[in-house]
Design a protein around this motif. Structure first.
Motif, PDB file in Angstrom:
ATOM      1  N   ALA A  14      61.999 -14.940  90.776  1.00 18.34           N
ATOM      2  CA  ALA A  14      62.334 -16.334  91.085  1.00 18.34           C
ATOM      3  C   ALA A  14      63.684 -16.727  90.498  1.00 18.34           C
ATOM      4  O   ALA A  14      64.428 -17.513  91.089  1.00 18.34           O
ATOM      5  CB  ALA A  14      61.240 -17.258  90.555  1.00 18.34           C
ATOM      6  N   ILE A  15      64.025 -16.169  89.344  1.00 14.68           N
ATOM      7  CA  ILE A  15      65.306 -16.475  88.699  1.00 14.68           C
ATOM      8  C   ILE A  15      66.445 -15.708  89.365  1.00 14.68           C
ATOM      9  O   ILE A  15      67.518 -16.250  89.604  1.00 14.68           O
ATOM     10  CB  ILE A  15      65.264 -16.117  87.193  1.00 14.68           C
ATOM     11  CG1 ILE A  15      64.292 -17.037  86.464  1.00 14.68           C
ATOM     12  CG2 ILE A  15      66.647 -16.202  86.571  1.00 14.68           C
ATOM     13  CD1 ILE A  15      63.970 -16.579  85.045  1.00 14.68           C
ATOM     14  N   LEU A  16      66.214 -14.429  89.678  1.00 15.37           N
ATOM     15  CA  LEU A  16      67.286 -13.548  90.132  1.00 15.37           C
ATOM     16  C   LEU A  16      67.663 -13.736  91.595  1.00 15.37           C
ATOM     17  O   LEU A  16      68.838 -13.636  91.950  1.00 15.37           O
ATOM     18  CB  LEU A  16      66.897 -12.092  89.888  1.00 15.37           C
ATOM     19  CG  LEU A  16      66.697 -11.695  88.426  1.00 15.37           C
ATOM     20  CD1 LEU A  16      66.235 -10.251  88.330  1.00 15.37           C
ATOM     21  CD2 LEU A  16      67.962 -11.907  87.623  1.00 15.37           C
ATOM     22  N   GLU A  17      66.709 -13.992  92.451  1.00 20.10           N
ATOM     23  CA  GLU A  17      67.029 -14.094  93.878  1.00 20.10           C
ATOM     24  C   GLU A  17      68.015 -15.211  94.188  1.00 20.10           C
ATOM     25  O   GLU A  17      68.948 -14.997  94.949  1.00 20.10           O
ATOM     26  CB  GLU A  17      65.755 -14.213  94.708  1.00 20.10           C
ATOM     27  CG  GLU A  17      65.095 -12.856  94.867  1.00 20.10           C
ATOM     28  CD  GLU A  17      63.937 -12.850  95.851  1.00 20.10           C
ATOM     29  OE1 GLU A  17      63.399 -13.925  96.170  1.00 20.10           O
ATOM     30  OE2 GLU A  17      63.595 -11.758  96.293  1.00 20.10           O
ATOM     31  N   PRO A  18      67.877 -16.417  93.616  1.00 17.90           N
ATOM     32  CA  PRO A  18      68.894 -17.439  93.881  1.00 17.90           C
ATOM     33  C   PRO A  18      70.282 -17.036  93.381  1.00 17.90           C
ATOM     34  O   PRO A  18      71.283 -17.346  94.015  1.00 17.90           O
ATOM     35  CB  PRO A  18      68.381 -18.668  93.115  1.00 17.90           C
ATOM     36  CG  PRO A  18      66.917 -18.454  92.972  1.00 17.90           C
ATOM     37  CD  PRO A  18      66.750 -16.967  92.863  1.00 17.90           C
ATOM     38  N   ALA A  19      70.334 -16.332  92.263  1.00 16.54           N
ATOM     39  CA  ALA A  19      71.621 -15.893  91.718  1.00 16.54           C
ATOM     40  C   ALA A  19      72.302 -14.924  92.676  1.00 16.54           C
ATOM     41  O   ALA A  19      73.507 -14.990  92.894  1.00 16.54           O
ATOM     42  CB  ALA A  19      71.431 -15.238  90.354  1.00 16.54           C
ATOM     43  N   VAL A  20      71.524 -14.038  93.277  1.00 14.57           N
ATOM     44  CA  VAL A  20      72.096 -13.073  94.221  1.00 14.57           C
ATOM     45  C   VAL A  20      72.493 -13.765  95.514  1.00 14.57           C
ATOM     46  O   VAL A  20      73.516 -13.448  96.106  1.00 14.57           O
ATOM     47  CB  VAL A  20      71.102 -11.925  94.488  1.00 14.57           C
ATOM     48  CG1 VAL A  20      71.555 -11.059  95.631  1.00 14.57           C
ATOM     49  CG2 VAL A  20      70.975 -11.080  93.243  1.00 14.57           C
ATOM     50  N   ASN A  21      71.691 -14.726  95.931  1.00 11.10           N
ATOM     51  CA  ASN A  21      72.039 -15.464  97.146  1.00 11.10           C
ATOM     52  C   ASN A  21      73.371 -16.178  96.981  1.00 11.10           C
ATOM     53  O   ASN A  21      74.158 -16.240  97.911  1.00 11.10           O
ATOM     54  CB  ASN A  21      70.931 -16.459  97.514  1.00 11.10           C
ATOM     55  CG  ASN A  21      69.682 -15.744  98.003  1.00 11.10           C
ATOM     56  OD1 ASN A  21      69.742 -14.607  98.446  1.00 11.10           O
ATOM     57  ND2 ASN A  21      68.550 -16.419  97.901  1.00 11.10           N
ATOM     58  N   GLU A  22      73.619 -16.713  95.782  1.00 11.54           N
ATOM     59  CA  GLU A  22      74.918 -17.345  95.509  1.00 11.54           C
ATOM     60  C   GLU A  22      76.040 -16.329  95.605  1.00 11.54           C
ATOM     61  O   GLU A  22      77.092 -16.609  96.161  1.00 11.54           O
ATOM     62  CB  GLU A  22      74.927 -17.969  94.113  1.00 11.54           C
ATOM     63  CG  GLU A  22      74.132 -19.231  94.002  1.00 11.54           C
ATOM     64  CD  GLU A  22      74.140 -19.782  92.586  1.00 11.54           C
ATOM     65  OE1 GLU A  22      75.062 -19.460  91.811  1.00 11.54           O
ATOM     66  OE2 GLU A  22      73.213 -20.530  92.262  1.00 11.54           O
TER      67      GLU A  22
END
Length: 195
Positions: free
Chosen positions: A175-183
């Motif tokens: 949940a933390i990492l996926e938004p960071a990668v999407n950015e």
């Protein structure tokens, strides 16, 4: 015998003779690596420092039991540090024994490209945001490679509790990492214009 090995042997002999200069030199030699290890297990700087110092105290108190014929001093010191971190984490963590194994999902997948795009330091910061018990189980399982049975024995918890904490760690990290990668994957304005 390499120069490093000779120096280490001399330091160990000095430590066994309770020579303060030798103890300080051994401390300095392994300080950085052991501090990194402590940070992997413990959430707060103060706890990591406490574990590091407690661990080195145990090293110096038990230096006579170290046998160079059986292993390398760095590995022996590392084992003491891991156990010290586990003991401190156990005091900080509260394990919930009533967790249902139905909630465990071993198949949580984190895309490898996510991990490739994050620096180790960033990943460590994210791991440190996990609850203490969950972080401890994650480190023991993923970083150290312990089985759930071994984790259960060390932490005095059920294997199912260990599995739940690992699953929970993976869910929270995903949940933390996926938004960071999407950015990171979002095209910039210049990239949008060029297409």
């Amino acid at each position: 015998m390499s120069i490093f090995t000779k120096q280490t042997t001399k330091l160990l002999e000095g430590c066994k003779a309770n020579n303060r200069a030798a103890q300080e030199a051994l401390y300095k030699r392994y300080y950085a690596d052991m501090l990194k290890l402590c940070y992997r297990y413990l959430k707060y700087d103060e706890l990591a420092q406490e574990a590091l110092n407690s661990g080195f105290l145990k090293v110096f108190q038990n230096i006579d039991s170290f046998d160079e014929q059986k292993g390398e001093p760095g590995a022996w010191i590392r084992t003491i540090m891991v156990r010290t971190c586990i003991d401190l984490s156990r005091k900080e963590a509260r394990f919930n024994e009533s967790i249902s194994t139905d909630e465990v999902d071993d198949a949580i997948f984190v895309n490898p490209t996510v991990l490739e795009k994050l620096y180790a330091e960033d990943l460590l910061k994210h791991i440190q945001t996990l609850p203490a018990a969950t972080q401890l189980v994650f480190n023991l399982s993923v970083v150290e490679g312990f089985s759930h049975q071994e984790i259960g024995e060390q932490l005095h918890i059920k294997e199912s509790t260990s599995r739940w904490h690992l699953s929970e760690a993976k869910k929270q990290l995903k949940a933390i990492l996926e938004p960071a990668v999407n950015e990171v994957n979002e095209p910039t304005e210049n990239q949008k214009k060029s297409t």
